[in-house]
Design a protein around this motif. Structure first.
Motif, PDB file in Angstrom:
ATOM      1  N   GLY A  14       0.833  -1.212   0.000  1.00  0.00           N
ATOM      2  CA  GLY A  14       0.000   0.000   0.000  1.00  0.00           C
ATOM      3  C   GLY A  14       0.857   1.247   0.000  1.00  0.00           C
ATOM      4  N   ALA A  15       1.876   1.252  -0.863  1.00  0.00           N
ATOM      5  CA  ALA A  15       2.853   2.355  -0.854  1.00  0.00           C
ATOM      6  C   ALA A  15       2.541   3.434  -1.880  1.00  0.00           C
ATOM      7  CB  ALA A  15       4.256   1.788  -1.082  1.00  0.00           C
ATOM      8  N   THR A  16       1.388   3.326  -2.562  1.00  0.00           N
ATOM      9  CA  THR A  16       1.069   4.319  -3.596  1.00  0.00           C
ATOM     10  C   THR A  16       0.202   5.468  -3.063  1.00  0.00           C
ATOM     11  OG1 THR A  16      -0.710   2.824  -4.236  1.00  0.00           O
ATOM     12  CG2 THR A  16       1.269   2.823  -5.631  1.00  0.00           C
ATOM     13  N   ALA A  17      -0.131   5.446  -1.780  1.00  0.00           N
ATOM     14  CA  ALA A  17      -0.975   6.523  -1.234  1.00  0.00           C
ATOM     15  C   ALA A  17      -0.841   6.541   0.285  1.00  0.00           C
ATOM     16  CB  ALA A  17      -2.438   6.300  -1.621  1.00  0.00           C
ATOM     17  N   GLY A  20       1.256   4.564   3.795  1.00  0.00           N
ATOM     18  CA  GLY A  20       2.306   3.729   3.217  1.00  0.00           C
ATOM     19  C   GLY A  20       3.266   4.528   2.358  1.00  0.00           C
ATOM     20  N   LYS A  43      -0.144   4.641 -10.790  1.00  0.00           N
ATOM     21  CA  LYS A  43       0.235   5.168  -9.471  1.00  0.00           C
ATOM     22  C   LYS A  43       1.617   4.664  -9.056  1.00  0.00           C
ATOM     23  CE  LYS A  43      -2.966   6.089  -6.288  1.00  0.00           C
ATOM     24  NZ  LYS A  43      -4.097   5.929  -5.346  1.00  0.00           N
ATOM     25  N   ALA A  65       0.722  -5.860  -7.392  1.00  0.00           N
ATOM     26  CA  ALA A  65      -0.127  -6.970  -6.928  1.00  0.00           C
ATOM     27  C   ALA A  65      -1.446  -6.426  -6.406  1.00  0.00           C
ATOM     28  CB  ALA A  65       0.569  -7.737  -5.803  1.00  0.00           C
ATOM     29  N   ASP A  66      -2.527  -7.143  -6.724  1.00  0.00           N
ATOM     30  CA  ASP A  66      -3.806  -6.880  -6.059  1.00  0.00           C
ATOM     31  C   ASP A  66      -3.822  -7.779  -4.825  1.00  0.00           C
ATOM     32  OD1 ASP A  66      -6.367  -6.929  -5.061  1.00  0.00           O
ATOM     33  OD2 ASP A  66      -7.343  -7.009  -7.012  1.00  0.00           O
ATOM     34  N   ASN A  93       0.716  -2.802   5.324  1.00  0.00           N
ATOM     35  CA  ASN A  93      -0.023  -1.547   5.503  1.00  0.00           C
ATOM     36  C   ASN A  93      -1.280  -1.447   4.629  1.00  0.00           C
ATOM     37  OD1 ASN A  93      -0.151   1.630   5.844  1.00  0.00           O
ATOM     38  ND2 ASN A  93       0.037   1.239   3.648  1.00  0.00           N
ATOM     39  N   VAL A 141      -0.080  -2.680  10.259  1.00  0.00           N
ATOM     40  CA  VAL A 141      -0.911  -1.499  10.515  1.00  0.00           C
ATOM     41  C   VAL A 141      -2.330  -1.969  10.822  1.00  0.00           C
ATOM     42  CG1 VAL A 141      -1.753   0.699   9.635  1.00  0.00           C
ATOM     43  CG2 VAL A 141       0.543  -0.098   9.018  1.00  0.00           C
ATOM     44  N   SER A 143      -5.715  -0.821  13.794  1.00  0.00           N
ATOM     45  CA  SER A 143      -6.494   0.399  14.056  1.00  0.00           C
ATOM     46  C   SER A 143      -7.207   0.292  15.394  1.00  0.00           C
ATOM     47  CB  SER A 143      -7.543   0.584  12.957  1.00  0.00           C
ATOM     48  OG  SER A 143      -8.423   1.631  13.304  1.00  0.00           O
ATOM     49  N   LYS A 172      -9.390  -5.409  11.455  1.00  0.00           N
ATOM     50  CA  LYS A 172      -8.290  -4.758  12.182  1.00  0.00           C
ATOM     51  C   LYS A 172      -8.007  -5.490  13.501  1.00  0.00           C
ATOM     52  CE  LYS A 172      -7.092  -2.786   9.154  1.00  0.00           C
ATOM     53  NZ  LYS A 172      -5.735  -2.518   8.619  1.00  0.00           N
ATOM     54  N   VAL A 201      -6.533   9.501  10.108  1.00  0.00           N
ATOM     55  CA  VAL A 201      -5.594  10.198   9.229  1.00  0.00           C
ATOM     56  C   VAL A 201      -6.270  10.653   7.932  1.00  0.00           C
ATOM     57  CG1 VAL A 201      -3.280  10.057   8.229  1.00  0.00           C
ATOM     58  CG2 VAL A 201      -3.881   8.531  10.105  1.00  0.00           C
ATOM     59  N   THR A 203      -6.237  10.569   4.775  1.00  0.00           N
ATOM     60  CA  THR A 203      -5.745   9.865   3.577  1.00  0.00           C
ATOM     61  C   THR A 203      -6.925   9.621   2.629  1.00  0.00           C
ATOM     62  OG1 THR A 203      -6.229   7.720   4.553  1.00  0.00           O
ATOM     63  CG2 THR A 203      -4.040   8.612   4.989  1.00  0.00           C
TER      64      THR A 203
END
Ligand SMILES: NC(=O)c1ccc[n+]([C@@H]2O[C@H](COP(=O)([O-])OP(=O)(O)OC[C@H]3O[C@@H](n4cnc5c(N)ncnc54)[C@H](OP(=O)(O)O)[C@@H]3O)[C@@H](O)[C@H]2O)c1
Length: 282
Positions: A14-17, A20, A43, A65-66, A93, A141, A143, A172, A201, A203
């Motif tokens: 999840g590093a594109t937004a 992450g 992205k 990857a999905d 994440n 991650v 919650s 979570k 957050v 996001t």
């Protein structure tokens, strides 16, 4: 670019937004070599350029990857292991709140698949590499949304009555119970597993849903959410700080340990979740 973590390799999903991406950028600035995971090729390409331009760190690789598809998670693990022969940090994440019921083509409920099964399976597939890397860390991650829910083992995936927010909260709780069981299994090795609440957050969280959900979440974010920079702090701390070296099986909020819910500590339930997850993925 500082060079304190020059030899360290960190994988972030999840590093594109959001959290992450912010964590990735910070860890790139510290000198980490990064293996980032995204699902959307456009992205991925823009995030890669952004991080490399902002940090000057060229040691950033993206994998596509999905993560709601376990066949993608399995392919991803192979690709990561053919690129890296060690892993210092795995930051699980990627996650989402999915308001409507749906199943993946593999038959899993979407929220459970993405938020829980992908953490479980990716960690399992990378575990030998992590354990072979001295003082490696697994960071999940989770919650505070888990606090007011309970796992119903007879309806773990919500097949018998799905409600989006409760399903998110339960997923979570799964992240935390998975972390505690994993931490116990890691005792005696130098690898640790911890989990965290990032805060509420600002996001893209929830923006994948219908307009009414986006509007109400958007209003709540405008009123009370913290910045992405602030929201990534605990993830970055757990991935990189010397203060948490050797700390295992804890839940963190604002870079401090705190208690999670009562059920999260029930070892029998942690083991039950582990066994069911293993059976589902076998
Ligand atoms: N924001 C909050 O208030 C909050 C509070 C507590 C916990 N969290 C947790 O924080 C984590 C990060 O969320 P965020 O707030 O940063 O949300 P976000 O801005 O929506 O980012 C989520 C990331 O996960 C990726 N992702 C979503 N579905 C995916 C899939 N099927 N396969 C691969 N990647 C996928 C997204 O990819 P795309 O860029 O392609 O969409 C994005 O990179 C989640 O685990 C969430 O549960 C968030």
């Amino acid at each position: 670019m500082t060079s304190t973590h020059q030899d360290k390799i960190c994988i972030i999903t999840g590093a594109t937004a959001g959290i992450g991406k912010e964590a990735a950028s910070n860890l790139a600035s510290m000198g980490f070599t990064l293996g980032l995971v995204g699902r959307n090729p456009d992205k991925i390409s823009s995030t890669l350029s952004e991080i490399q331009f902002a940090t000057g760190n060229e040691h950033v690789t993206f994998f596509q990857a999905d993560l709601s598809l376990m066949e993608d998670v399995r392919r991803l693990a192979v690709e990561i292991q053919s690129k890296f022969d060690k892993i210092d940090v795995l930051l699980n994440n990627a996650g989402a709140y999915i308001s409507e019921f749906g199943k993946t083509r593999e038959g899993f409920e979407n929220t459970f698949a993405l938020n829980h099964l992908s953490y479980f399976l990716l960690t399992d597939l990378l575990l030998d590499t992590l354990k072979a890397t001295p003082n490696s860390r697994i960071v999940n991650v989770a919650s505070n949304a888990h606090l007011n829910t309970h796992l119903d083992f007879d309806n773990l995936q919500g097949f018998n009555g799905y409600k989006g927010w409760p399903a998110y909260c339960k997923s979570k709780l799964c992240n935390i119970m998975f972390t505690y069981e994993l931490a116990r299994r890691l005792e005696g090795s130098s690898t640790t597993a911890n989990c965290l609440h990032p805060g509420f957050v600002k996001t893209n969280f929830g923006n994948n849903n219908k307009r009414s959900v986006r509007m109400s979440l958007g209003a709540a974010k405008a009123l009370g959410a913290i910045s992405i920079k602030k929201g990534a702090e605990t993830s970055i701390y757990l991935a990189s700080s010397d203060e948490v070296e050797g700390v295992n099986g804890k839940y963190f909020d604002k870079c401090k340990t705190k208690d999670s819910s009562t059920q999260s500590y029930v070892i029998e339930d942690q083991q039950r979740l582990w066994n069911i997850s293993e059976q589902l993925l076998s």
